[in-house]
Enzyme design. Structure first.
Site, PDB file in Angstrom:
ATOM      1  N   LYS A  54       0.844  -1.203   0.000  1.00 61.29           N
ATOM      2  CA  LYS A  54       0.000   0.000   0.000  1.00 61.29           C
ATOM      3  C   LYS A  54       0.878   1.252   0.000  1.00 61.29           C
ATOM      4  CE  LYS A  54      -3.780  -2.460   2.134  1.00 61.29           C
ATOM      5  NZ  LYS A  54      -4.297  -3.018   3.380  1.00 61.29           N
ATOM      6  N   GLN A  98      -4.582  -1.766   9.722  1.00 61.88           N
ATOM      7  CA  GLN A  98      -4.465  -3.104   9.130  1.00 61.88           C
ATOM      8  C   GLN A  98      -4.968  -4.173  10.102  1.00 61.88           C
ATOM      9  OE1 GLN A  98      -3.280  -3.825   5.848  1.00 61.88           O
ATOM     10  NE2 GLN A  98      -4.209  -5.767   6.421  1.00 61.88           N
ATOM     11  N   ASP A 121     -11.570   2.364   4.225  1.00 62.29           N
ATOM     12  CA  ASP A 121     -11.795   0.917   4.187  1.00 62.29           C
ATOM     13  C   ASP A 121     -13.278   0.578   4.356  1.00 62.29           C
ATOM     14  OD1 ASP A 121      -9.914  -0.951   3.677  1.00 62.29           O
ATOM     15  OD2 ASP A 121      -9.168  -1.140   5.732  1.00 62.29           O
TER      16      ASP A 121
END
Ligand code: NDP
Length: 297
Positions: A54, A98, A121
């Site tokens: 990322k 994450q 997200d």
């Protein structure tokens, strides 16, 4: 006739190119550089690899990227404090924590701590709620949004089609069913969601025009579960032992690829199908977050 492959890598690459040129425009016309913060707690090898890719993608596209590596001993309160700093950081438009987090930290608490306008997200309850309500002012979660893009960009009609989704998880199955059944363009599908308690699974799968497999069981979907000519989207990423492979394993999907590809009309490979789309949509969402924050069309 063997199925046509949906090349997720190529489609993701096209989306990245579009995102890079949008970032260049925002810089030139608005003096705005979209910024993404990625927080990693602990050293789970798969998470380290995801976070690095990322990071690299942000740099490649010209985005500002901030990476926080926190020790596995970080407390929930400490992590929330870091998130809160980022919520107020004007150079950061997207925040990604994450998963999975260490067991002493509640993912629900952490995801709810991210400013919903920076929740690229789409894990915040507000954004999931907006998705369920058909309110498009929030974000679409990355993997499900990537699946919709794969279908659109492969010319697969979605409206009126029967989509069967195998899996009802919060990150894939449930949201992809919400996205594809929305009363909206490139949606309007009739969606059936299946899970581990579903009866007559094979029969339901055979009635799918579009079958999305997201259960995490290698080779679960067999040829006899697929209708001739159906579109098969394989979200699964499963490790199976392979002594001939350099790492001693290889990645396979939830679909028994070879026999199913002889029956399906279109199919995604693993790897190289849904996987590359997730990061492409993350970058897209971050640019969208920056534009929304600054009221830019
Ligand atoms: P989860 O484990 O969170 O959910 C799995 C779902 O599948 C559950 O709803 C479960 O049912 C259902 N399920 C499990 N076994 C069966 C079965 N035998 N029959 C029917 N349903 C079953 O998984 P995720 O959604 O997080 O991930 C699914 C797969 O997708 C994994 O392989 C994961 O690695 C991959 N993935 C890939 C991504 C990508 O970028 N390509 C991103 C995210 C995930 P129940 O609810 O009843 O338990």
């Amino acid at each position: 006739m063997p199925a046509r492959l949906i090349d997720g890598k190529a489609i993701a690459e096209r989306i990245q190119t579009e995102t890079a040129s949008e970032i260049a425009r925002l810089k030139a016309e608005h003096n705005l550089t979209p910024g993404l913060a990625v927080i990693l707690v602990g050293e789970n090898p798969a998470s380290v690899a995801y976070v690095s890719s990322k990071d690299k993608m942000c740099t490649r596209l010209g985005m500002h990227s901030l990476r926080l590596n926190l020790p596995a001993s970080t407390t929930e309160g400490e992590l929330l404090a870091k998130i809160n700093d980022l919520n107020f950081d004007r150079t950061i438009h997207g925040i990604l924590v994450q998963a999975p987090l260490p067991p002493h930290i509640s993912e629900d608490v952490i995801f709810a701590g991210v400013d919903p306008t920076k929740d690229v997200d789409c894990f915040h309850p507000l954004n999931i709620g907006k998705l369920a309500l058909g309110d498009d002012s929030g974000f679409f979660p990355c993997t499900p949004a990537g699946i919709q893009q794969l279908l659109i960009r492969s010319g697969v009609p979605i409206e009126g089609r029967h989509v069967v989704v195998l899996g009802r998880s919060r990150i894939v199955g449930r949201p992809v069913s919400l996205i594809l059944s929305q009363k909206a363009k490139n949606a309007n599908a009739t969606v059936t969601v299946c899970h581990s308690r579903s009866a007559n699974l094979a029969e339901i799968c055979r009635s799918a025009d579009i079958l999305v497999a997201a259960i995490g069981v290698a080779h679960f979907v067999k040829a006899e579960m697929v209708r001739e000519g159906a579109v098969v989207i394989d979200v699964g990423i499963n490790r199976v032992e392979d002594k001939t492979a350099a790492k001693g394993y290889r990645l396979v999907g939830d679909v028994d690829f070879e026999p199913v590809s002889l029956k399906a009309g279109l199919i995604t490979p693993v790897p190289g199908g849904v996987g590359p789309m997730t990061i492409a949509m993350l970058m897209h969402n971050t640019v969208r977050a920056a534009k929304l924050r600054h009221g830019i069309e």
